[in-house]
Design a protein around this motif. Structure first.
Motif, PDB file in Angstrom:
ATOM      1  N   PRO A 113      15.864  -7.081   6.305  1.00  0.00           N
ATOM      2  CA  PRO A 113      16.454  -8.283   6.895  1.00  0.00           C
ATOM      3  C   PRO A 113      17.694  -7.943   7.716  1.00  0.00           C
ATOM      4  O   PRO A 113      18.546  -7.164   7.274  1.00  0.00           O
ATOM      5  N   VAL A 114      17.782  -8.508   8.902  1.00  0.00           N
ATOM      6  CA  VAL A 114      18.958  -8.288   9.750  1.00  0.00           C
ATOM      7  C   VAL A 114      19.714  -9.581  10.011  1.00  0.00           C
ATOM      8  O   VAL A 114      20.860  -9.542  10.453  1.00  0.00           O
ATOM      9  N   ALA A 115      19.089 -10.729   9.736  1.00  0.00           N
ATOM     10  CA  ALA A 115      19.752 -12.010   9.978  1.00  0.00           C
ATOM     11  C   ALA A 115      19.008 -13.122   9.260  1.00  0.00           C
ATOM     12  O   ALA A 115      17.814 -12.994   8.946  1.00  0.00           O
ATOM     13  N   ASP A 119      18.478 -21.052   8.571  1.00  0.00           N
ATOM     14  CA  ASP A 119      18.840 -21.340   7.175  1.00  0.00           C
ATOM     15  C   ASP A 119      17.676 -21.337   6.192  1.00  0.00           C
ATOM     16  O   ASP A 119      17.881 -21.637   5.010  1.00  0.00           O
ATOM     17  N   ASP A 120      16.453 -21.060   6.646  1.00  0.00           N
ATOM     18  CA  ASP A 120      15.337 -21.092   5.699  1.00  0.00           C
ATOM     19  C   ASP A 120      14.414 -19.880   5.795  1.00  0.00           C
ATOM     20  O   ASP A 120      13.455 -19.774   5.022  1.00  0.00           O
ATOM     21  N   MET A 121      14.697 -18.970   6.707  1.00  0.00           N
ATOM     22  CA  MET A 121      13.877 -17.772   6.864  1.00  0.00           C
ATOM     23  C   MET A 121      14.799 -16.574   7.087  1.00  0.00           C
ATOM     24  O   MET A 121      16.002 -16.714   7.303  1.00  0.00           O
ATOM     25  N   LEU A 122      14.188 -15.390   7.043  1.00  0.00           N
ATOM     26  CA  LEU A 122      14.903 -14.164   7.383  1.00  0.00           C
ATOM     27  C   LEU A 122      14.226 -13.515   8.578  1.00  0.00           C
ATOM     28  O   LEU A 122      13.024 -13.699   8.806  1.00  0.00           O
ATOM     29  N   ALA A 134      17.856 -13.995   0.195  1.00  0.00           N
ATOM     30  CA  ALA A 134      18.803 -12.905   0.430  1.00  0.00           C
ATOM     31  C   ALA A 134      20.223 -13.428   0.330  1.00  0.00           C
ATOM     32  O   ALA A 134      21.094 -13.083   1.128  1.00  0.00           O
ATOM     33  N   ASP A 135      20.464 -14.266  -0.673  1.00  0.00           N
ATOM     34  CA  ASP A 135      21.787 -14.875  -0.832  1.00  0.00           C
ATOM     35  C   ASP A 135      22.855 -13.828  -1.097  1.00  0.00           C
ATOM     36  O   ASP A 135      24.031 -14.037  -0.776  1.00  0.00           O
ATOM     37  N   GLU A 136      22.446 -12.713  -1.701  1.00  0.00           N
ATOM     38  CA  GLU A 136      23.422 -11.683  -2.045  1.00  0.00           C
ATOM     39  C   GLU A 136      23.792 -10.802  -0.858  1.00  0.00           C
ATOM     40  O   GLU A 136      24.713  -9.991  -0.946  1.00  0.00           O
ATOM     41  N   LEU A 137      23.076 -10.969   0.261  1.00  0.00           N
ATOM     42  CA  LEU A 137      23.330 -10.151   1.443  1.00  0.00           C
ATOM     43  C   LEU A 137      24.207 -10.915   2.435  1.00  0.00           C
ATOM     44  O   LEU A 137      24.003 -12.108   2.671  1.00  0.00           O
ATOM     45  N   ALA A 138      25.179 -10.240   3.001  1.00  0.00           N
ATOM     46  CA  ALA A 138      26.068 -10.859   3.995  1.00  0.00           C
ATOM     47  C   ALA A 138      25.432 -10.736   5.372  1.00  0.00           C
ATOM     48  O   ALA A 138      25.772  -9.845   6.155  1.00  0.00           O
ATOM     49  N   LEU A 139      24.482 -11.631   5.652  1.00  0.00           N
ATOM     50  CA  LEU A 139      23.746 -11.576   6.906  1.00  0.00           C
ATOM     51  C   LEU A 139      24.288 -12.603   7.900  1.00  0.00           C
ATOM     52  O   LEU A 139      24.667 -13.707   7.503  1.00  0.00           O
ATOM     53  N   PRO A 140      24.309 -12.267   9.176  1.00  0.00           N
ATOM     54  CA  PRO A 140      24.679 -13.274  10.181  1.00  0.00           C
ATOM     55  C   PRO A 140      23.623 -14.365  10.236  1.00  0.00           C
ATOM     56  O   PRO A 140      22.455 -14.141   9.907  1.00  0.00           O
ATOM     57  N   LYS A 141      24.031 -15.548  10.687  1.00  0.00           N
ATOM     58  CA  LYS A 141      23.122 -16.678  10.785  1.00  0.00           C
ATOM     59  C   LYS A 141      22.738 -16.911  12.232  1.00  0.00           C
ATOM     60  O   LYS A 141      23.615 -17.079  13.088  1.00  0.00           O
ATOM     61  N   LEU A 142      21.446 -16.921  12.497  1.00  0.00           N
ATOM     62  CA  LEU A 142      20.928 -17.194  13.833  1.00  0.00           C
ATOM     63  C   LEU A 142      20.173 -18.514  13.809  1.00  0.00           C
ATOM     64  O   LEU A 142      19.432 -18.795  12.851  1.00  0.00           O
ATOM     65  N   PHE A 143      20.350 -19.305  14.870  1.00  0.00           N
ATOM     66  CA  PHE A 143      19.679 -20.591  14.978  1.00  0.00           C
ATOM     67  C   PHE A 143      19.027 -20.690  16.350  1.00  0.00           C
ATOM     68  O   PHE A 143      19.547 -20.182  17.346  1.00  0.00           O
ATOM     69  N   GLY A 144      17.885 -21.355  16.395  1.00  0.00           N
ATOM     70  CA  GLY A 144      17.210 -21.542  17.662  1.00  0.00           C
ATOM     71  C   GLY A 144      15.916 -22.300  17.495  1.00  0.00           C
ATOM     72  O   GLY A 144      15.425 -22.491  16.377  1.00  0.00           O
TER      73      GLY A 144
END
Length: 242
Positions: A113-115, A119-122, A134-144
């Protein structure tokens, strides 16, 4: 009463012998088949997982495989196991094969996972979505909008590389229905980059940011949708205190 000739008797005896041989072969084949199908005689004793993975629960996966393939080593369907394994959320690719006499070998390639996406997929590095926690991972959030995953990821990677020259990083990146970019940095500053020349506009912000930090009030947002300049929104005293 008809008396068989010697030749007829030999033929009859040969036929009886042939039928008995065929019957024995058929019976033997059925016995061997039942023996091979007997899980107690030829069980799959070892399910051997290999590969580099951190999120795949192999104990759970092995239970699913044994539940779906309760028969013997010979009855186990490798193709069905393959489909089952690749259907797991954290599995990107897999290979499955039998190894005589009692082992099932499974090689796993885990999703990377990179992002977060909407809010509902990786997202993986190829812009493919998958459902996993992946709540434990500090991933950036992308929306589109749907179908823009690869475009959003490509834009994110380009802007991330550009920001690597500074001390700033992307917390959220949004792509609108009209493909305009908006960004929130990890320091809380929001950037409006618009649709065109967003890389050049981001570079303009990076160049001027040291000057903005010298102001008394912290920056709240920067609107870069201008040909030559930009607009800055400052945090007021209340926001600053909060």
């Amino acid at each position: 009463m008809q008396v068989l000739t010697r030749e007829q008797a030999r033929l009859a005896a040969g036929l009886v012998f042939l039928l008995s041989v065929i019957g024995s072969l058929v019976y033997g084949a059925l016995v061997v088949r039942d023996w091979l199908k007997d899980e107690q005689r030829m069980p799959v004793q070892v399910v051997d997982f290999s590969g580099d993975f951190a999120h795949v629960n192999v104990a759970r996966l092995e239970r699913l495989i044994r539940q779906s393939q309760p028969g013997s080593f010979f009855e186990l369907d490798v193709n069905e196991v393959f489909v089952l394994v690749e259907a797991q959320p954290w599995v990107y690719r897999a290979s499955v094969r039998k190894q005589w006499p009692n082992k099932l070998k499974i090689y796993l390639v885990e999703q990377q996972p990179v992002a977060q996406w909407n809010d509902d997929m990786l997202l993986n590095p190829y812009g493919d979505t998958f459902e996993a926690s992946a709540d434990e991972l500090a991933l950036p959030k992308l929306f589109g909008p749907g179908g823009s995953e690869k475009t959003a990821l490509e834009g994110y990677n380009a802007m991330k590389s550009l920001l690597a020259t500074s001390s700033m990083a992307i917390a959220e990146l949004s792509l609108s229905e009209r493909f305009a970019w908006q960004m929130q940095l990890t320091n809380g500053i929001e950037l409006n980059l618009g649709r065109q020349e967003f890389i050049d506009r981001l570079q303009r912000f990076i160049d001027v940011f040291p000057l903005l930090t010298k102001e008394e009030k912290p920056v709240r947002y920067v609107d870069l949708r201008y040909d030559t300049g930009f607009a800055v929104g400052w945090q007021d005293d209340d926001n600053k205190q909060s």
